[in-house]
Enzyme design. Structure first.
Site, mmCIF file in Angstrom:
data_model
loop_
_atom_site.group_PDB
_atom_site.id
_atom_site.type_symbol
_atom_site.label_atom_id
_atom_site.label_comp_id
_atom_site.label_asym_id
_atom_site.label_seq_id
_atom_site.Cartn_x
_atom_site.Cartn_y
_atom_site.Cartn_z
ATOM 1 N N SER A 82 36.952 -12.639 -58.808
ATOM 2 C CA SER A 82 38.204 -11.937 -59.096
ATOM 3 C C SER A 82 39.190 -12.898 -59.741
ATOM 4 C CB SER A 82 38.816 -11.357 -57.813
ATOM 5 O OG SER A 82 39.177 -12.395 -56.916
ATOM 6 N N ASP A 90 28.677 -19.270 -51.176
ATOM 7 C CA ASP A 90 29.766 -19.593 -50.259
ATOM 8 C C ASP A 90 29.906 -21.110 -50.288
ATOM 9 O OD1 ASP A 90 31.437 -20.158 -48.101
ATOM 10 O OD2 ASP A 90 30.629 -18.542 -46.857
ATOM 11 N N VAL A 91 31.040 -21.611 -50.748
ATOM 12 C CA VAL A 91 31.182 -23.062 -50.930
ATOM 13 C C VAL A 91 31.180 -23.816 -49.608
ATOM 14 C CG1 VAL A 91 32.356 -22.889 -53.157
ATOM 15 C CG2 VAL A 91 33.716 -22.919 -51.043
ATOM 16 N N TYR A 128 48.321 -24.769 -46.982
ATOM 17 C CA TYR A 128 47.741 -24.563 -48.312
ATOM 18 C C TYR A 128 48.103 -25.730 -49.223
ATOM 19 C CZ TYR A 128 46.887 -22.586 -52.929
ATOM 20 O OH TYR A 128 46.444 -22.388 -54.212
ATOM 21 N N LYS A 173 45.679 -28.601 -51.203
ATOM 22 C CA LYS A 173 45.722 -28.877 -52.636
ATOM 23 C C LYS A 173 46.187 -30.305 -52.922
ATOM 24 C CE LYS A 173 44.211 -24.907 -54.051
ATOM 25 N NZ LYS A 173 42.905 -24.806 -54.734
#
Length: 279
Positions: free
Chosen positions: A12, A53-54, A145, A149
């Site tokens: 997506s 699926d990582v 989050y 990152k």
């Protein structure tokens, strides 16, 4: 020139639109995502698709091995899989934070580990990691989050030095707010994580501030253009900011410093109406 390209996180949003663009340009694509059913249209358009699926090293190794077997080499890898949790650090379990890192950081590392032996053997290759401007600028309720990152950015910086002698290049692309389904997951998680009434006001204000930012955010086009530049440029930069808000935050932080930018976000969130989406 036609390239052999692997995209992980193609079900997506940014990954899906990138895959469509590259297929239209005639490249050989292998696409992986946890939701394999979402890859059907890409398969019809010519992509070789697989469930990946990582968090599962076997999934990653399988698609890489198939690509090498079928095509002989991999030119470009787009490590695009990721998601965002949100909410107060105090109320977010370490287990939930670990799951965030398992996808956003360890998943990217698993993918790099899988493709690097082949790229070293062929003496070329490029890995493009989708990070986020949140890897430089953190805001209320997005601490975990942003932490994932930040970690990914640090990983890539070191990795770029480790593989430079093998003619392998690694690049990051840092979007800001992009209008995909990503924001719905993040925003709903922010409300679910809020438990203590002490946090109600700041959670509601942060929720509406972020919702407003996404409503006025970019579509995927500028990020797709930047990802292609990062993948195909003969002399890529280490990092690119792909949306207007990401570029503004990048330069604002460099000019004014982290403390002032943090104070600015605190002020803007404080002014946000907790009952609606207007500042």
């Amino acid at each position: 020139m036609k390239k052999n390209i692997l995209i992980i996180g193609a079900s997506s949003g940014i990954g899906y639109d990138l895959a469509k663009k590259l297929l239209n340009e005639g490249h050989n694509l292998y696409c992986g995502a946890r939701r394999e059913d979402k890859l059907y249209e890409l398969q019809k358009a010519g992509a070789n698709v697989h469930r990946v699926d990582v968090r599962n090293e076997d999934d990653i190794n399988h698609i890489v091995a198939l690509m090498i077997k079928d095509l002989g080499h991999i030119d470009i890898v787009y490590a695009n899989a990721g998601y965002a949790i949100a909410g107060p650090v105090e109320e977010t379990s370490i287990e939930k934070a670990h799951q965030q890192f398992d996808t956003n950081v360890y998943g990217a590392a698993r993918l790099a580990r899988a493709v690097l032996p082949h790229m070293r053997n062929q003496s070329f290759g490029r890995i493009v990691f989708t990070t986020s401007i949140a890897g430089r600028v953190s805001t209320s309720m997005n601490s975990w989050y942003s932490a994932s990152k930040h970690a990914l950015n640090g990983l890539v910086k070191g990795l770029s030095q480790e593989v430079a002698n093998f003619n392998i290049q690694v690049v990051t692309v840092e979007p800001g707010c992009v209008q995909t389904e990503f924001d719905a997951i993040q925003l709903s998680d922010m409300k679910r994580t809020n438990i203590s009434p002490d946090y109600n006001t700041i959670v509601n204000k942060s929720h509406n501030f972020l919702k407003n930012a996404y409503l006025t955010g970019s579509d995927t086009s500028s990020t797709i253009k930047t990802l292609i530049k990062a993948g195909f440029s003969s002399s890529p930069k280490l990092s690119y900011q792909s949306t207007l808000d990401a570029k503004l935050m990048f330069w604002a932080q460099r000019i004014f410093g982290e403390k002032l930018i943090g104070s600015l976000f605190t002020y803007l969130i404080k002014r946000t109406n907790s009952a609606d989406n207007h500042i």
